[in-house]
Write a protein that holds these residues in place. Structure first.
Motif, mmCIF file in Angstrom:
data_model
loop_
_atom_site.group_PDB
_atom_site.id
_atom_site.type_symbol
_atom_site.label_atom_id
_atom_site.label_comp_id
_atom_site.label_asym_id
_atom_site.label_seq_id
_atom_site.Cartn_x
_atom_site.Cartn_y
_atom_site.Cartn_z
ATOM 1 N N GLU A 113 0.818 -1.217 0.000
ATOM 2 C CA GLU A 113 0.000 0.000 0.000
ATOM 3 C C GLU A 113 0.854 1.272 0.000
ATOM 4 N N LEU A 114 2.143 1.133 0.261
ATOM 5 C CA LEU A 114 3.066 2.267 0.157
ATOM 6 C C LEU A 114 3.610 2.299 -1.263
ATOM 7 N N GLU A 115 3.213 3.286 -2.016
ATOM 8 C CA GLU A 115 3.593 3.320 -3.433
ATOM 9 C C GLU A 115 4.087 4.704 -3.826
ATOM 10 N N LEU A 116 5.157 4.729 -4.599
ATOM 11 C CA LEU A 116 5.669 5.990 -5.128
ATOM 12 C C LEU A 116 6.085 5.792 -6.574
ATOM 13 N N LYS A 117 6.163 6.898 -7.292
ATOM 14 C CA LYS A 117 6.693 6.899 -8.651
ATOM 15 C C LYS A 117 8.104 7.472 -8.605
ATOM 16 N N HIS A 118 9.011 6.758 -9.255
ATOM 17 C CA HIS A 118 10.401 7.197 -9.318
ATOM 18 C C HIS A 118 10.668 7.701 -10.733
ATOM 19 N N ILE A 119 10.970 8.982 -10.847
ATOM 20 C CA ILE A 119 11.198 9.591 -12.158
ATOM 21 C C ILE A 119 12.547 9.123 -12.715
ATOM 22 N N ILE A 120 12.514 8.551 -13.909
ATOM 23 C CA ILE A 120 13.731 8.050 -14.550
ATOM 24 C C ILE A 120 13.983 8.846 -15.829
ATOM 25 N N PRO A 121 14.960 9.765 -15.828
ATOM 26 C CA PRO A 121 15.262 10.530 -17.033
ATOM 27 C C PRO A 121 15.980 9.674 -18.073
ATOM 28 N N ALA A 122 16.009 10.151 -19.305
ATOM 29 C CA ALA A 122 16.605 9.400 -20.414
ATOM 30 C C ALA A 122 18.073 9.060 -20.138
ATOM 31 N N GLN A 123 18.798 9.970 -19.505
ATOM 32 C CA GLN A 123 20.229 9.756 -19.281
ATOM 33 C C GLN A 123 20.500 8.525 -18.427
ATOM 34 N N ARG A 124 19.600 8.233 -17.495
ATOM 35 C CA ARG A 124 19.807 7.086 -16.612
ATOM 36 C C ARG A 124 19.491 5.754 -17.291
ATOM 37 N N MET A 125 18.973 5.808 -18.498
ATOM 38 C CA MET A 125 18.676 4.580 -19.229
ATOM 39 C C MET A 125 19.737 4.275 -20.280
ATOM 40 N N GLN A 126 20.789 5.076 -20.329
ATOM 41 C CA GLN A 126 21.863 4.848 -21.279
ATOM 42 C C GLN A 126 22.828 3.793 -20.751
ATOM 43 N N ALA A 127 23.353 2.990 -21.662
ATOM 44 C CA ALA A 127 24.208 1.877 -21.269
ATOM 45 C C ALA A 127 25.448 2.349 -20.503
ATOM 46 N N GLY A 128 26.038 3.461 -20.911
ATOM 47 C CA GLY A 128 27.245 3.946 -20.235
ATOM 48 C C GLY A 128 26.975 4.301 -18.785
#
Length: 304
Positions: free
Chosen positions: A220-235
């Motif tokens: 019941e404890l729920e949050l949204k974690h914002i993930i920007p494009a840069q954090r999805m890059q392989a490097g």
């Protein structure tokens, strides 16, 4: 005295994401006079106070912490908190509207709990690559299902332990941890500036468990974690997984619960070379990231 303190630590925040976080707090169902908001500015390069609005909260403030590092920022929040319950919020977290209310309800009915957490679901700012799911945990994303999970200290790190994002803590359970940090005994190097080292939230959990408290996961404890494009890059992910694995070994070693044998420094390079082929690091981005993670593990075992 308020019932709950929200500790929001930040360093050079993105104003858009920080305002999204604050909007989530503004929408909380818990009456505003029942909680306080402390934003800890961890020695940011510029003054961001003019880019946010906290005038809606009568018991809010921005507190500076000149010592660089997430550990020190959180410590400042813990020490200055005027409440018996603390909720740690990162500057890219959007809490569900009933988050704070649910935290107080859970602690009220389960007095042995020292720290709790729940779901951390992604809010992607760009289309994520199909392989990203394998690295969700490294991005502080988690969903353990719809059932409550509670664990006590069994000389290992429980899978249901709360992550730093949204972790709620009973302040009396922090006594040992606060004492350790104040005395300079921590062997964990948490986020400092733009570094990707980690482990501070895990260190908090272990100290709480060792003090005799339970920890738990509550869906019941729920949050949204914002993930920007840069954090999805392989490097970025390769560096993150590498640093995280190294920090993880050092954390476990500092608490005497490291399950892997140490390795000599001279043995690191041949292990990395072997892992390059085992992971087939040249074949894909996920394989390369996994290999970098293995390298971090070896570096940690050689220096723990």
């Amino acid at each position: 005295m308020t019932e709950l303190s929200v500790i929001l630590s930040t360093y050079n925040p993105d104003s858009k994401r920080l305002n999204q976080t604050l909007n989530g707090l503004r929408a909380q169902t818990l009456p505003i006079d029942a909680w306080e908001l402390k934003i800890i500015d961890n020695n940011s390069d510029t003054d961001f106070s003019g880019q946010i609005d906290i005038s809606w909260h009568p018991n809010s403030c921005i507190i500076g912490e000149p010592r660089q590092g997430l550990t020190y920022a959180r410590l400042k929040g813990f020490i200055t908190s005027d409440s018996g319950t603390i909720v740690m919020v990162d500057d890219d977290n959007i809490l569900a509207a009933d988050y704070l209310e649910q935290v107080l309800k859970i602690f009220k009915h389960r007095p042995k709990l020292g720290a709790i957490g729940g779901k951390s679901l992604p809010l992607f700012e760009a289309e994520p690559p199909g392989w990203l799911g394998a690295f969700y945990s490294n991005l502080a994303l988690r969903d353990l299902g719809e059932h409550m999970l509670i664990e006590e200290w069994n000389n290992n790190y429980p899978a249901c332990a709360p992550i730093g994002a949204g972790m709620a803590i009973r302040k009396t359970a922090l006594t040992t941890y606060i004492g350790k940090i104040l005395s300079g005994q921590s062997g964990v190097s948490d986020r400092i500036g733009s570094s990707l080292s980690s482990g501070g939230d895990n260190d908090i959990v272990i100290e709480i468990l060792k003090s005799g408290w339970d920890v738990g996961y509550f869906p019941e404890l729920e949050l949204k974690h914002i993930i920007p494009a840069q954090r999805m890059q392989a490097g970025y992910l390769a560096r993150l997984v590498n640093n995280t694995n190294k920090s993880w070994v050092q954390l476990l070693q500092s608490h005497g619960i490291n399950p892997w044998p140490q390795i000599p420094v001279w043995g690191v390079r041949p292990r990395k070379i072997k892992a390059w082929f085992t992971c087939k690091a040249w074949k894909s981005k996920p394989n390369y990231i996994t290999w970098r993670g293995a390298c971090g593990l070896y570096d940690g075992l050689a220096n723990s």
